[in-house]
Design a protein around this motif. Structure first.
Motif, PDB file in Angstrom:
ATOM      1  N   SER A   5       0.832  -1.209   0.000  1.00 31.02           N
ATOM      2  CA  SER A   5       0.000   0.000   0.000  1.00 31.02           C
ATOM      3  C   SER A   5       0.862   1.253   0.000  1.00 31.02           C
ATOM      4  CB  SER A   5      -0.931   0.016   1.209  1.00 31.02           C
ATOM      5  OG  SER A   5      -1.910  -0.975   1.046  1.00 31.02           O
ATOM      6  N   ASP A 281      -0.054  18.308   1.724  1.00 33.14           N
ATOM      7  CA  ASP A 281       0.114  16.891   2.069  1.00 33.14           C
ATOM      8  C   ASP A 281       1.492  16.374   1.674  1.00 33.14           C
ATOM      9  OD1 ASP A 281      -2.454  16.472   3.114  1.00 33.14           O
ATOM     10  OD2 ASP A 281      -3.288  16.335   1.085  1.00 33.14           O
ATOM     11  N   LYS A 314       0.987  10.123   6.456  1.00 33.23           N
ATOM     12  CA  LYS A 314      -0.445  10.070   6.703  1.00 33.23           C
ATOM     13  C   LYS A 314      -1.217  10.241   5.387  1.00 33.23           C
ATOM     14  CE  LYS A 314      -3.884  12.371   9.520  1.00 33.23           C
ATOM     15  NZ  LYS A 314      -4.256  13.665  10.065  1.00 33.23           N
ATOM     16  N   ALA A 318      -3.708   7.717   3.222  1.00 36.25           N
ATOM     17  CA  ALA A 318      -5.043   8.132   2.776  1.00 36.25           C
ATOM     18  C   ALA A 318      -5.186   7.922   1.272  1.00 36.25           C
ATOM     19  CB  ALA A 318      -5.291   9.588   3.153  1.00 36.25           C
ATOM     20  N   LYS A 321      -5.679   4.351   0.352  1.00 41.75           N
ATOM     21  CA  LYS A 321      -7.035   3.879   0.662  1.00 41.75           C
ATOM     22  C   LYS A 321      -8.102   4.605  -0.168  1.00 41.75           C
ATOM     23  CE  LYS A 321      -6.635   4.544   5.189  1.00 41.75           C
ATOM     24  NZ  LYS A 321      -7.067   4.560   6.610  1.00 41.75           N
ATOM     25  N   GLY A 322      -7.665   5.524  -1.033  1.00 42.36           N
ATOM     26  CA  GLY A 322      -8.608   6.269  -1.857  1.00 42.36           C
ATOM     27  C   GLY A 322      -9.376   7.324  -1.082  1.00 42.36           C
ATOM     28  N   GLU A 323      -8.749   7.782   0.033  1.00 40.84           N
ATOM     29  CA  GLU A 323      -9.474   8.720   0.904  1.00 40.84           C
ATOM     30  C   GLU A 323      -8.807  10.091   1.004  1.00 40.84           C
ATOM     31  OE1 GLU A 323      -9.430   6.652   4.608  1.00 40.84           O
ATOM     32  OE2 GLU A 323     -10.834   5.102   3.923  1.00 40.84           O
ATOM     33  N   LEU A 324      -7.842  10.365   0.152  1.00 37.29           N
ATOM     34  CA  LEU A 324      -7.120  11.632   0.306  1.00 37.29           C
ATOM     35  C   LEU A 324      -7.996  12.796  -0.137  1.00 37.29           C
ATOM     36  CD1 LEU A 324      -4.390  12.892   1.155  1.00 37.29           C
ATOM     37  CD2 LEU A 324      -3.736  12.835  -1.246  1.00 37.29           C
ATOM     38  N   ALA A 325      -8.116  13.777   0.757  1.00 36.74           N
ATOM     39  CA  ALA A 325      -8.943  14.946   0.471  1.00 36.74           C
ATOM     40  C   ALA A 325      -8.352  15.728  -0.694  1.00 36.74           C
ATOM     41  CB  ALA A 325      -9.030  15.825   1.711  1.00 36.74           C
TER      42      ALA A 325
END
Lengths: 411, 118
Positions: A5, A281, A314, A318, A321-325
């Motif tokens: 990942s 980020d 961090k 993200a 996991k496909g969650e990065l803002a």
């Protein structure tokens, strides 16, 4: 092809902190790739104290600071491959590894570049003279003394007053060598004030500002150097030559982010930082590729490296996991008196911590962010010096056309 | 009255501190941004203290990083170095262990800040 990942290139302070942060953000298959036989990076040879005051509230030596993070990595069972070189990363995040076992490719959900930096060598300086033995970068000398157990010389001149040069001056003095002088081309030192005090003044080592080495003497081994004063344009002044009888010349003339892989990826480098341009980020222009630590811009304190690496780790987790803002971005400009900023892009409507360096030495200044002519955040500082990185917290406006970090004298 | 100027070495901020002295007596200490700066200058005026970091020759013959557990008098740095360089461990050095209990009669122990590679 194997998959991970989050894959981190480099097991120095940046890589270790990024790995811990990625793991703590919920990714379990984090891989650190390190070319050395042990993690810890350059901290392993930085045996002096001064690390961790911001982060841990106490003064640690380099190996102690590295051990704290290595322990966090071990406790989480994070996979580390030492003795392994990364030879390539593609924009699709396929990473090529080379080790004794051979060549292998791994597909990574996100990649964190944490390769650190390298010292500027003699070849970059064009000092006239012969090419004898006895000329080392300060970090090489530090490694020889602290890791290999050799004293590189007895009578030493140091060119450049960066922190590594200052620290090595003290180290060589303690081990019985005589450091004759530290020569600095600029009219001020790039090193921390405390290091000039405790590494030079404590041992009566002269710091010659506006001086440089203008000739190297010796055939097999260095027999001496000629040192000259320089004018305001950094040109040697004829007639000011002084000969120093020495067997060793150490160079502490700057660090360069090690971005061979970054460039191979096709990422353009910010000419002022020597690293990739990133957002808050620490994501580069290639989605899923992050950078942190000295590969991004050379830091003076490892505490800030760890902080920056945590942001990158961090965010990499993200992303994997496909969650990065995501959000609309605004470029940050380095304005009057500011050499560079990191990040170079911020998201509108968010609060961003913007790190920056001053272009020059001055006293009693204010730093502020300006959006469309309006000052947003003002910070007063007693002293501005390029060698000491600073930060400014800015609430990024949702609708302004530009954002500039500027400096002015205090009113 | 006499002014003495110091650059504090306690943290990377490197505060520039001025001490005003009337003979031996400290009249004022200004410029420090925390309590430790004041302490630093008081020590500088009486007995300057420094933490010593260096290496010992490890069991394997390779250097191992060490430090004094606390600051020791600056005047004793070279005496301490001589003692450290004469030291030989009887087994591989472990992170955090005390190698010399009382370094150069300072009352301060010397501790390992790294482990020898296995």
């Amino acid at each position: 092809m194997k998959e991970r990942s989050v894959l981190i290139v480099g097991g120095g302070p940046a890589g270790l902190a990024a790995a811990v942060a990625a793991y703590d953000a919920g990714v379990r298959d984090v891989l650190i790739v390190e070319r050395d036989s042990r993690v810890g990076g350059i901290l392993k040879q930085c045996i002096h104290p001064g690390f961790g005051l911001h982060r841990f509230g106490c003064e640690l030596t380099g190996p102690e600071y590295a051990e704290r993070y290595a322990e966090e990595v071990r406790r989480r069972g994070i996979e580390v491959r030492t003795g392994t070189f990364v030879t390539g990363v593609t924009p699709e995040r396929v990473v090529t590894l080379q080790s004794r076992e051979g060549i292998e490719e791994i597909r990574a959900g996100a990649v964190v570049l944490a390769m650190g930096c390298r010292e500027r060598p003699r070849g970059a300086l064009n000092i006239p003279g012969t090419r004898p033995a006895g000329i080392y970068t300060a970090g090489t000398a530090q490694r020889l003394i602290n890791v290999e157990g050799y004293l590189p010389g007895r009578r030493v001149v140091i060119l450049g007053s960066g922190d590594i040069g200052l620290i090595t001056a003290r180290r060589m003095t303690l081990e019985g060598a005589k450091v004759l002088a530290v020569c600095e081309l600029l009219p001020y030192s790039g090193g921390l004030a405390r290091n000039i005090e405790q590494c030079l003044n404590d041992f009566d080592i002269p710091l010659l500002l506006s001086h440089t080495v203008t000739e190297i003497h010796g055939k097999e081994r260095l027999t001496g150097v000629t040192v000259s004063s320089v004018d305001e344009n950094r040109r040697p002044i004829p007639g000011t030559e002084r000969f120093f009888d020495c067997d060793t010349l150490l160079l502490s003339v700057g660090l360069i982010p090690e971005n061979e892989l970054t460039e191979k990826l096709g990422l353009p480098l910010d000419r002022r930082t020597g690293g990739a341009a990133v957002d808050t980020d620490r994501q580069t222009a290639i989605p899923g590729v992050f950078a942190c630590g000295n590969v991004l811009h050379v830091h003076d304190l490892v505490d800030y490296v760890s902080g920056e690496a945590e942001l990158a780790g961090k965010a990499a987790a993200a992303f994997a996991k496909g969650e990065l803002a995501a959000g609309e971005e605004l470029a940050v400009t380095a304005g009057a008196g500011i050499r560079y900023t990191v990040p170079q892009r911020v998201r509108r409507g968010e609060t961003a911590e913007i790190y920056f360096r001053f272009s020059d030495v001055s006293r009693k200044v204010e730093v502020y962010a300006e959006a469309d002519g309006t000052p947003l955040a003002v910070k007063k500082l007693l002293r501005a010096a390029p060698g000491e990185m600073q930060k400014l917290k800015v609430s990024v406006p949702a609708d302004s056309a530009n954002l500039t970090i500027k400096m002015r004298p205090q009113a | 009255m006499k002014e003495k100027h110091y650059t504090c070495i306690i943290c990377p901020s490197g505060c520039e501190i001025t001490a005003v002295l009337d003979g031996e007596k400290i009249v004022s200490i200004t410029g420090n941004t925390c309590k430790r700066g004041e302490e630093y200058v008081k020590n500088e005026l009486t007995c300057p203290m420094r933490t010593l970091t260096t290496t010992v020759c490890g069991f394997s013959g390779r250097p191992v990083a060490v430090r004094t557990a606390d600051a020791i008098p600056k005047a004793k740095l070279f005496e301490a170095m001589a003692e450290v360089n004469a030291f030989r461990p009887s087994r591989p050095v472990r992170f955090g262990e005390t190698l010399i209990a009382d370094l150069a009669a300072t009352g301060v122990p010397l501790i390992a800040t790294a482990s020898e590679e296995e």
